[in-house]
Write an enzyme that holds these catalytic residues in place. Structure first.
Site, mmCIF file in Angstrom:
data_model
loop_
_atom_site.group_PDB
_atom_site.id
_atom_site.type_symbol
_atom_site.label_atom_id
_atom_site.label_comp_id
_atom_site.label_asym_id
_atom_site.label_seq_id
_atom_site.Cartn_x
_atom_site.Cartn_y
_atom_site.Cartn_z
ATOM 1 N N ASP A 15 0.841 -1.188 0.000
ATOM 2 C CA ASP A 15 0.000 0.000 0.000
ATOM 3 C C ASP A 15 0.882 1.246 0.000
ATOM 4 O OD1 ASP A 15 0.740 -0.754 2.699
ATOM 5 O OD2 ASP A 15 -0.616 0.813 3.425
ATOM 6 N N GLU B 166 0.233 -0.955 5.977
ATOM 7 C CA GLU B 166 1.346 -0.429 6.774
ATOM 8 C C GLU B 166 1.302 1.088 6.886
ATOM 9 O OE1 GLU B 166 5.323 1.165 7.705
ATOM 10 O OE2 GLU B 166 4.123 1.485 5.892
#
Length: 384
Positions: A86, A147
């Site tokens: 991400d 994250e």
């Protein structure tokens, strides 16, 4: 030190492969976009011969991937390459920050944090397989989806998966030039909410109490709490709906960071002490969000770094190490005592901005460092 054969790790060719990843935008909160990126990574892993398992993502977030490469000891504790796919860049950022090369720099959203390092790490595995080099320990991969928001939905998965392995390698961006990360600061996120009293901003302004004004004053006070041991910053603010209405609610998110856990704990107490509810119902509320524990390097991590130094020397390079203020999933594995070496990703700058870039030469350099580590790690020397 085992001499490596010539490995197929051409930077220009790797850059073309990385372009596919960078141009597959994957901001954390866009589930479909993250899942497209996971599908692309799964295809690449499968093409390398890995067994790939797709793991349903946490509620409202994308999926994760777990993969294992062929090895005679497959299934035994080994080496885990751990990364996230991400990014902080919303879909459409490519229009402002297109993938482009300018000399030894290459730009693009998420190229440094951390698609570049992840891609290079997997290319190191590919090159070893193609060269017929067998690592002493089996190699697995965990790719996660959240994250950039503190890993609220994947922390348990990360810790459980990491506990099955002897060594954790994290290809987050390099620090201090060519350095790697052997520790990370403690980090806490906070959710802030100001409650006001509504009124018509034109006809009866004095009857209202602005939640936005309340939040503005609190932001200044919070950021002024920063000292040498603990920092405070507010990075997200939402408030109001109509300009002719005195705002009733305003929300924000704050981040606190400290080198020592006790300093973060002290900062958390100061933040939570800001809670206040007045008799008229207005006030200010603070709730603790995601926390990343401090990671201080243990003996296993430092022996892992010493091995990285030896590998770098064989490549004609030197590396340094240190703790980093930026958080990563290495906080979790390091904090529970697993030998973890972070910051093994690419060299560059400007991450989380519209100037994010990598140095192209670091694709080759860091892939070879990763390959050398994968070959040299036995697990026996890592015991803490």
């Amino acid at each position: 030190m085992t001499p490596l054969p010539e490995l197929d790790l051409d930077a220009d060719r790797m850059l073309e492969g990385l372009r596919r990843w960078v141009e597959c935008e994957s901001p954390t909160f866009d589930v479909a976009a993250v899942n497209r990126m996971m599908s692309l990574a799964a295809e690449d892993l499968a093409a390398m011969g890995a067994t790939v398992e797709r793991i349903d993502g946490p509620a409202g977030l994308g999926d994760c991937l777990r993969a294992a490469f062929p090895h005679p000891r497959k299934g035994e504790p080994g080496i885990l390459i751990m990364a996230h796919l991400d990014t902080v860049h919303p879909v459409g950022t490519l229009e402002k920050l297109p993938f482009r090369r300018d000399g030894d720099r290459c730009y693009g959203p998420g190229i440094l944090d951390m698609k570049g390092g992840t891609f290079a790490a997997l290319q190191a595995v590919r090159a070893l397989i193609e060269a017929g080099v067998e690592t002493k320990l089996p190699v697995s991969v965990l790719l996660t989806c959240d994250e950039e928001i503190g890993s609220p939905g994947t922390r348990k998965l990360i810790e459980a998966e990491a506990a099955k392995h002897k060594v954790i390698l994290v290809p987050e961006p390099a620090i201090n030039g060519n350095g790697v990360v052997t520790g990370r600061y403690a980090i806490a996120r906070f959710n802030l909410a100001a409650t006001g009293r509504p009124s018509h901003a034109g006809a009866s302004l004095k009857e209202g109490r602005s939640a936005i004004r309340e939040m503005a004053g609190r932001i200044l006070a919070i950021e002024d709490m920063t000292d040498d041991d603990c920092t405070f910053s507010v990075g997200v603010v939402h408030g109001g709906q109509w300009v002719n209405c005195v705002s009733t609610t305003c929300q924000a998110e704050a981040l606190s960071m400290a080198k020592r856990q006790e300093d973060l704990d002290r900062g958390t107490d100061r933040m939570l002490a800001l809670n206040e509810t007045r008799e008229d119902g207005t006030g200010f509320a603070v709730t603790l969000g995601v926390v990343r524990p401090v990671w201080e390097p243990g003996p296993g991590t430092m022996r892992l770094y010493a091995l990285a130094e030896e590998v770098s020397a064989t490549l004609g390079a030197t590396i340094s190490h240190g703790s980093s203020g930026g958080g990563s999933d290495g906080n979790f594995t390091g904090a529970i005592g697993l030998p973890t070496l972070d910051g093994l990703g690419l060299v560059g700058g400007g991450y989380h901005t519209l100037g994010e870039y990598i140095t192209v030469e670091s694709l080759d350099q860091r892939a070879r460092l990763m390959a050398g580590l994968l070959v040299e790690i036995t697990g026996e020397e890592m015991g803490s």
